[in-house]
Enzyme design. Structure first.
Site, short mmCIF file in Angstrom:
data_model
loop_
_atom_site.label_atom_id
_atom_site.label_comp_id
_atom_site.label_asym_id
_atom_site.label_seq_id
_atom_site.Cartn_x
_atom_site.Cartn_y
_atom_site.Cartn_z
N CYS A 89 -73.14 9.35 -101.95
CA CYS A 89 -72.03 10.22 -102.39
C CYS A 89 -71.43 9.67 -103.67
CB CYS A 89 -70.97 10.32 -101.30
SG CYS A 89 -70.17 8.74 -100.95
N ASP B 176 -88.25 -43.81 -117.45
CA ASP B 176 -88.21 -43.85 -118.92
C ASP B 176 -87.03 -43.07 -119.48
OD1 ASP B 176 -90.66 -45.28 -119.09
OD2 ASP B 176 -91.77 -43.41 -118.81
N CYS C 156 -71.89 -15.05 -144.79
CA CYS C 156 -71.59 -14.32 -143.55
C CYS C 156 -71.73 -15.26 -142.35
CB CYS C 156 -72.55 -13.14 -143.36
SG CYS C 156 -72.42 -11.85 -144.60
N ASP D 113 -94.56 -46.30 -123.62
CA ASP D 113 -94.66 -46.73 -122.23
C ASP D 113 -96.14 -46.83 -121.88
OD1 ASP D 113 -93.74 -47.19 -119.51
OD2 ASP D 113 -94.56 -45.20 -119.09
N ASP E 16 -93.05 -40.93 -119.87
CA ASP E 16 -93.37 -39.77 -119.02
C ASP E 16 -92.69 -39.80 -117.66
OD1 ASP E 16 -94.91 -41.88 -117.89
OD2 ASP E 16 -96.23 -40.39 -116.97
#
Length: 797
Positions: free
Chosen positions: A82, A696, A18, A497, A692
């Site tokens: 209304c 990087d 399916c 790093d 971070d």
């Protein structure tokens, strides 16, 4: 070029063929990339908004015979006067992309809207009503997916109970067909073919109707799924038995061969398997449920000068909120007044509460510990940090690993092949094995159909991915997709790093020595006037030691050398050897200390009052507590560890030696970081880059697996494939280990699913399995695959 993404809940899928069928058809639409997940019962779809509208995608899914799950939104509408007001709102809402139906009632000032949540959000509907000049408010919280699943499971239980009640007497009659005497009395009524017909018919056509509708939709779209197998097998047994009952009625001397118990017991056993499967699949999504449970349900908002409790989805950006001790921070924001400590462990993994005061950032769903805070909402709804985490986990759970493609291809051809084998088996038995014995040939053919259900094959990969990514989220590892979960275990080189990854990314005072107690107050006064990045660390250190506050009369920064200040009539200097030499200040007594600090990669400064050197201070970006152990674990796993930094060689090697890294790439410019990653890749290595910062991001995107530190920038996290929350480097080895164990689990699932079918079909074709036994085995195979996947929840990393 796809530029938009939607996620749709799909109903009516029963097996892997399916999901494969839907995915295949959707991917044929120009400008559409679809990924359909059987276990999640959802489709993740990217599409080109210039050429494709979501309604076309929904229509295509519905044309295939499946449903797109709608959600119902009930609103109170304010401001209507209304009939033209209600008509206007209704007309506009019905034109919205993703709205199936909207009905607005003027009399009770309400609206009921059915919409597709993957295309549209509640906020979009409320904003549209607001733009029309009216106000919509939620009557109550909309039904959650968890609640929907609970109702679905409840329906399955009711159907199963009814099926068991009707099938048990038929199961008992099977004892009457046994070739040996069991000593159990089977009443004549139970052996009456019309009594069995009366019991079997509701099971076949009421309880089992789902299999007929599923089979019809599948065949109508020129495909075949599990429903086709079940409908064919049970119908053959049922209708053959009905013909036999009629023949017995027309000729009482004719001994009928009825198999009503086969069809009824088969359907019952399949329903048992479906219920267990639904229960087990529910447990695979516990990670998402637990994340959703972290969200605050309401918030205290200041409106019109008064405090008011409102549902969380009514909080808007720039609202001023009050958070009392013990309450959850409702949304992401900024402290405007007050101070407290906040438990952010659910986001960062850090167990120590973080002090918060005016100007500090707050993360939604973290817990305010002991003070009253007033905050301004900056991110609400789907923009909060927690919502982002939930989105990443959901997308990862709904994605496919490359290994799943093989299972998809197999399952796409599987059902037609099985039907062909079943027909061939019937012909061989009817003409050669037991000539002209229709009941026996039919029974063997039905057993082949039933045992070959491809559900286990379809569930093998997605359930493991769901549990694996969920387990990762629990411990602070976010995989952005199944392909990244699979790829992480292949890495053999990892590039770290330095700043913010190996180190804390924030300079602190590591050493301080003085011969005069006046030095510290003078240092505090001078550095308060400095804008140098290291000044903040020195000021914090001085204040923490209770240094007396003094006034600076004059301040001068000498770039690259240090500072000179006039404090209460005395000249104060802090800086390099060159600064001291330029002002004829002797520092021989501190020269050795200075050299040692510099050798350790620290920034060291001589401190002097007037013409006498009286102290030395060293500042450094300190190494994270877990860095050394993390590097040790990675090397123990056989992974080469590299350090990448723009810092100078001496500092870089000092840090690397401290944590046990032997390969150092220093003085690398930000734009060169990606090149260094490529060099390692050219050596045949599978490289993971850990960083971070914004600088990087290119390297993270270039690496085979980019891993972002969760405490870093949004740009780095966006570019990465995996995010380590909180910055704990020990999670790196755990991510690799989790990836390996998840892939091992997937391979186990695929092996047993394929082995089960490879062994089961021949056994059934040889006539060694009764159809009801084949049904039980088929149900067990699906449940066993999901259960094996759930073992990942208990692994220790």
């Amino acid at each position: 070029m796809t530029d938009k993404k939607i996620k749709l809940g799909i109903t009516g899928m029963t097996c892997a063929s399916c999901s494969a069928r839907i995915e295949k058809v959707l991917n044929k639409i120009d400008g559409v990339e679809a990924n359909v997940n059987l276990a999640m019962e959802s489709a993740s779809i990217s599409y080109d908004s210039n050429n494709v509208i979501p309604e076309k995608i929904v229509q295509k899914i519905e044309k295939l015979g499946y449903g797109v799950q709608n959600e119902k939104l009930e609103l109170d509408i304010y401001g209507m006067t209304c009939a033209s007001c209600s008509t206007r709102i209704e007309k506009v809402l019905n034109k919205m992309e993703g709205v199936s139906n909207a009905a607005v009632n003027l009399a009770d000032e309400s609206a009921v809207i059915e919409y597709q949540p993957g295309i549209l959000a509640t906020e979009d509907i409320l904003n549209k009503i607001k733009k029309l000049g009216y106000e919509g408010k939620l009557k109550e919280q909309r039904e959650s997916k968890a609640s929907y699943k609970e109702q679905e499971i409840q329906r399955k239980k009711v159907k199963l109970l009814a099926s068991i009640i009707l099938a048990l007497p038929l199961l008992y009659t099977m004892l009457g067909h046994m070739p040996w005497d069991l000593g159990l009395k089977v009443p004549d009524l139970m052996m009456n073919p019309w009594f069995q017909f009366a019991l079997a018919t509701p099971v076949q056509f009421i309880i089992g109707w789902q299999f007929y509708t599923g089979a019809y939709k599948s065949l109508r779209n020129k495909s075949a799924n599990m429903d086709v197998l079940v409908a064919l097998g049970t119908s053959a047994a049922y209708f053959y038995s009905t013909v036999e009952a009629i023949r017995h009625t027309l000729n009482v001397d004719y001994m009928p061969h009825v198999y009503f118990e086969t069809s009824a017991v088969l359907i019952t056993l399949i329903l048992v398997g479906k219920l267990f499967e639904a229960l087990a699949k529910g447990r695979t999504t516990e990670a998402i449920s637990s994340l959703l449970n972290l969200q605050a349900k309401e918030a205290t908002v200041i409106r019109n000068g008064a405090e008011a409790k409102v549902p969380i989805d009514q909080v808007v950006v720039d609202d001023i909120l009050i958070v009392k001790p013990g309450e959850k921070i409702p949304v992401d924001g900024e402290v405007t007044s007050g101070s407290s400590s906040v438990d952010e462990s659910m986001i960062t993994g850090e167990s120590i509460p973080v002090d918060k005061s005016e100007g500090d950032q707050l993360i939604g769903s973290t817990i305010n510990k002991n003070g009253r805070l007033q905050m301004k909402a900056t991110k609400v709804g789907n923009d909060t940090a927690l919502a982002g985490i939930i989105k990443v986990v959901e997308e990862a759970q709904g994605s496919k690993a490359p290994i799943q493609r093989m299972a998809d291809i197999i399952s796409g051809y599987f059902v037609p092949i099985v039907v062909g084998i079943s027909v061939l088996t019937f012909l061989i038995w009817f003409y050669f094995v037991t000539p002209n014995d229709l009941p026996q040939a039919l029974e063997v053919a039905i057993a082949v159909l039933v045992i070959a259900c491809p559900c286990a094959l379809g569930l093998a990969t997605p359930t493991s991915i769901m549990v694996g990514t969920g387990k990762g989220a629990e411990i602070g590892i976010l995989f952005k997709g199944g392909e990244h979960l699979e790829g992480t275990q292949k890495i053999d080189a990892i590039v770290l790093d330095k700043t913010g990854t190996i180190t804390n990314g924030k300079p602190v005072v590591t050493d301080f020595e003085t011969l005069d107690e006046r030095v510290l107050p003078y240092l505090l006064a001078a550095e308060k006037s400095s804008e140098h990045p290291l000044a903040e660390a020195i000021v914090q250190y001085s204040e923490s030691l209770g240094a007396q506050k003094m006034k600076t009369d004059h301040f001068e920064a000498i770039p690259g050398h240090g500072i000179i200040a006039s404090i209460e009539g005395n000249r104060f200097l802090a800086g390099t050897r060159k600064l001291m030499q330029d002002h004829q200040i002797s520092f021989d007594s501190f020269d050795e200390k200075l050299s040692n600090y510099e050798q350790e990669g620290k920034t060291a400064m001589i401190l002097a009052i007037e013409s006498k050197a009286l102290g030395v201070i060293a500042v450094a970006d300190t190494v994270k507590d877990t860095a050394k152990e993390a590097v040790h674990r990675l090397r123990k796993m056989g992974i080469s560890v590299y350090m990448l930094t723009g810092d100078n060689e001496r500092t870089a090697h000092a840090i690397a030696e401290n944590v046990g890294i032997k390969h150092v790439m220093a003085e690398v410019l930000p734009e060169e970081k990606a090149d260094e990653v490529r060099k390692l890749q050219n050596q045949g290595k599978k490289v993971a880059m850990v960083g971070d910062g914004i600088n990087d991001a290119p390297a993270l995107a270039t690496a085979d697996i980019g891993i972002a530190i969760g405490t870093g920038t949004d740009v780095a996290i966006e570019a990465a494939d995996v995010t380590i929350m909180g910055g704990d480097l020990l999670l790196l080895s755990k991510a690799i280990e989790l990836s390996g164990k998840t892939m091992k689990n997937i391979r186990q699932n695929l092996f047993w699913a394929l082995a089960y079918n490879a062994a089961g079909i021949p056994i059934a074709a040889l006539g060694l399995l009764a159809p009801w036994v084949a049904g039980a085995a088929m149900a067990f195979s699906s449940v066993s695959v999901v259960t094996n996947s759930l073992r990942l929840k208990r692994i220790k990393l």
